[in-house]
Scaffold this active site. Structure first.
Site, PDB file in Angstrom:
ATOM      1  N   HIS A  82     -28.686  24.093 -13.089  1.00  0.00           N
ATOM      2  CA  HIS A  82     -29.982  23.677 -12.546  1.00  0.00           C
ATOM      3  C   HIS A  82     -29.789  22.807 -11.317  1.00  0.00           C
ATOM      4  O   HIS A  82     -28.852  22.008 -11.242  1.00  0.00           O
ATOM      5  CB  HIS A  82     -30.753  22.874 -13.603  1.00  0.00           C
ATOM      6  CG  HIS A  82     -32.058  22.329 -13.100  1.00  0.00           C
ATOM      7  ND1 HIS A  82     -33.206  23.087 -13.035  1.00  0.00           N
ATOM      8  CD2 HIS A  82     -32.393  21.102 -12.624  1.00  0.00           C
ATOM      9  CE1 HIS A  82     -34.182  22.349 -12.540  1.00  0.00           C
ATOM     10  NE2 HIS A  82     -33.726  21.142 -12.286  1.00  0.00           N
ATOM     11  N   ASP A 160     -44.326  21.464 -20.658  1.00  0.00           N
ATOM     12  CA  ASP A 160     -43.815  21.156 -19.319  1.00  0.00           C
ATOM     13  C   ASP A 160     -44.687  21.779 -18.235  1.00  0.00           C
ATOM     14  O   ASP A 160     -44.948  21.156 -17.202  1.00  0.00           O
ATOM     15  CB  ASP A 160     -42.369  21.639 -19.174  1.00  0.00           C
ATOM     16  CG  ASP A 160     -41.825  21.366 -17.782  1.00  0.00           C
ATOM     17  OD1 ASP A 160     -41.719  20.178 -17.423  1.00  0.00           O
ATOM     18  OD2 ASP A 160     -41.545  22.321 -17.047  1.00  0.00           O
ATOM     19  N   ARG A 167     -48.681  16.363 -13.008  1.00  0.00           N
ATOM     20  CA  ARG A 167     -47.863  15.423 -12.227  1.00  0.00           C
ATOM     21  C   ARG A 167     -48.006  15.710 -10.740  1.00  0.00           C
ATOM     22  O   ARG A 167     -48.127  14.803  -9.924  1.00  0.00           O
ATOM     23  CB  ARG A 167     -46.388  15.548 -12.624  1.00  0.00           C
ATOM     24  CG  ARG A 167     -46.022  14.879 -13.939  1.00  0.00           C
ATOM     25  CD  ARG A 167     -44.636  15.296 -14.382  1.00  0.00           C
ATOM     26  NE  ARG A 167     -43.623  14.987 -13.387  1.00  0.00           N
ATOM     27  CZ  ARG A 167     -42.473  15.639 -13.256  1.00  0.00           C
ATOM     28  NH1 ARG A 167     -42.188  16.665 -14.068  1.00  0.00           N
ATOM     29  NH2 ARG A 167     -41.600  15.282 -12.344  1.00  0.00           N
ATOM     30  N   SER A 182     -38.648  16.872 -18.200  1.00  0.00           N
ATOM     31  CA  SER A 182     -38.989  18.209 -17.720  1.00  0.00           C
ATOM     32  C   SER A 182     -37.740  19.081 -17.624  1.00  0.00           C
ATOM     33  O   SER A 182     -37.702  20.211 -18.127  1.00  0.00           O
ATOM     34  CB  SER A 182     -39.668  18.104 -16.350  1.00  0.00           C
ATOM     35  OG  SER A 182     -39.877  19.383 -15.787  1.00  0.00           O
ATOM     36  N   LYS A 186     -36.471  22.106 -20.776  1.00  0.00           N
ATOM     37  CA  LYS A 186     -36.304  23.520 -20.416  1.00  0.00           C
ATOM     38  C   LYS A 186     -34.866  23.979 -20.597  1.00  0.00           C
ATOM     39  O   LYS A 186     -34.602  25.109 -21.024  1.00  0.00           O
ATOM     40  CB  LYS A 186     -36.758  23.743 -18.976  1.00  0.00           C
ATOM     41  CG  LYS A 186     -38.262  23.688 -18.784  1.00  0.00           C
ATOM     42  CD  LYS A 186     -38.679  23.911 -17.345  1.00  0.00           C
ATOM     43  CE  LYS A 186     -38.321  22.760 -16.463  1.00  0.00           C
ATOM     44  NZ  LYS A 186     -38.934  22.812 -15.122  1.00  0.00           N
TER      45      LYS A 186
END
Length: 432
Positions: A82, A160, A167, A182, A186
């Site tokens: 990520h 999320d 947000r 978040s 995930k």
């Protein structure tokens, strides 16, 4: 339990209990708390922060708001990679085929870009890759090809999706507990064995300061450890754009060139090799950096990584032959920006370069808005490369006629010097 009392506790800096955090998430996901009340709650978190334990409870509640993925039936080491996002960050689509060619199973769910940062899903969609996959399709791709990248589904961490949208609408995107929960929710939901995270630091990334990036990295490592996930966080430089290409089709073009043995720039090559080697060592595919570098060289030079890429995107419905012949990047308009001076080059702001790409059409202000896949920027000169007056320093692309005001906007962001500028290392810190 009364949600107003929970807001009041957070507003007055009183620690929340596990039950209160779980109640807040469950009620909001099930539409029993209105957006305006939950917005007050996350604003209170943004202002007053929450502790590591509460952040773990928040992550766990978000994780269990939907389904999780079980890849245990698939042989091999499963990894997820990520990035917090940056300008010119095409790392995921380069590194995935390399690692799959080295024997790892790369499972990744990603999202579209927002604002000045590009999204992996947009880049893949720009060349015809279908990223709307079912979990069964993801499992088949992982088993057959060793890799998939898919859009987040509605049943994976739905909390999320709801909270992220709120947000973004309430300017609470930069809260570290909200960012960490978040990302971690995930990543854990994907059911992989290892999670590798690239936290960008600098004005072009999510974290503008090293202190913020380091804190986020430490929070992520601590939370993922609580979920029994092995993880490494790389803090990487985003004070300058990464590489030369910024956009969607244009970044996919340079991705294919990298996998064909022609990296666009030394910073991209260094980041890919360092990141990949750390992953190969952590997963015990390789014993040390030397062996890892040799493996990476081998899968690139032999075209194994490129073949994995072709098979992978074909399985997700792209025309790999057309893509690899570069028949997808055909912008209608282009405009060269010439240097006003001679000297070594630096861009004052990576974010500003990203915003120019955005203004050309490569980005979106809100989720779901259309974007121009052909739009983007190519930096003919990057930091500490020398340019002569009148030489092309950058090229702008778009499907629409390019506003000449962008020329001056771009030129105002260029610094020239008779000597080289000081640079941050590509990888600033590794947290394990």
């Amino acid at each position: 339990m009364n949600f107003l009392d929970i807001i009041e506790k957070q507003r007055t800096k009183k620690p929340l209990t596990k039950e209160e955090v779980e109640f807040a998430i469950n009620q909001y996901v099930n539409d029993k708390i209105p957006d305006y009340q939950f917005a007050a709650f996350i604003m209170a978190i943004n202002i007053n922060n929450i502790g590591l334990e509460q952040t773990y409870w928040l992550t766990n509640s978000m994780l269990h708001s939907g389904n999780t993925v079980d890849f245990s039936s698939i042989k091999g080491i499963k990894i997820d990679k990520h990035s917090t996002g940056g300008v010119g960050d095409k790392v995921s689509v380069i590194i995935g085929p390399i690692l799959a060619a080295c024997g790892l199973k790369v499972a990744k769910m990603s999202g579209p870009g927002l604002g000045h940062t590009g999204g992996t899903i947009d880049k893949l969609n720009s060349i015809g890759v279908n990223t709307n996959l079912t979990l069964q399709q993801c499992k088949k791709l992982l088993k057959d090809n060793g890799i998939f990248i898919a859009s987040q589904t509605d049943d994976i961490v739905p909390a999320d999706k709801k909270i992220y949208a709120l947000r973004n609408a309430t300017s609470t995107v930069d809260s570290l507990p909200l960012i960490a929960s978040s990302i971690a929710s995930k990543k854990v939901a994907m059911g992989t064995d290892y999670i590798f995270i690239d936290v960008k630091v600098g004005d072009g990334g999510f974290c503008e300061t090293y202190d913020k990036a380091f804190k986020l990295g430490k929070i992520l490592i601590s939370i993922l450890k609580k979920f029994n996930r092995k993880s490494i966080v790389h803090i990487t430089n985003m004070n300058q754009p990464l590489g030369r290409s910024i956009g969607n089709c244009i970044e996919m073009k340079t991705t294919i060139e990298f996998l064909d043995g022609k990296p666009e720039s030394k910073d991209v090559k260094e980041l890919i090799y360092e990141f990949s080697s750390d992953i190969l060592i952590a997963t015990k595919i390789c014993k040390n950096k030397k062996e890892a570098y040799e493996n990476i060289d081998e899968v690139i030079n032999s075209k194994k990584a490129l073949e994995v890429f072709k098979k992978w995107i074909s399985s997700q419905h792209a025309n790999a032959n057309e893509v690899c012949k570069n028949k997808f990047f055909k912008p209608k308009y282009s405009l060269e920006i010439k240097a006003d001076k001679s000297g070594y080059v630096k861009y004052k702001s990576a974010r500003e370069v990203g915003m120019i790409s955005f203004l050309l059409g490569a980005g979106r202000e809100v989720k779901g808005a259309p974007i121009d896949f052909q739009a983007g920027v190519f930096l003919n000169k990057i930091i500490n490369e020398k340019v002569n007056k009148g030489e092309t320093i950058a090229t702008l692309y778009s499907s629409k006629k390019i506003n000449s005001l962008l020329i001056e906007k771009f030129k105002k962001n260029i610094l020239y010097s008779n000597s080289k500028f000081k640079e941050l290392p590509v990888i600033v810190k590794v947290i394990k």
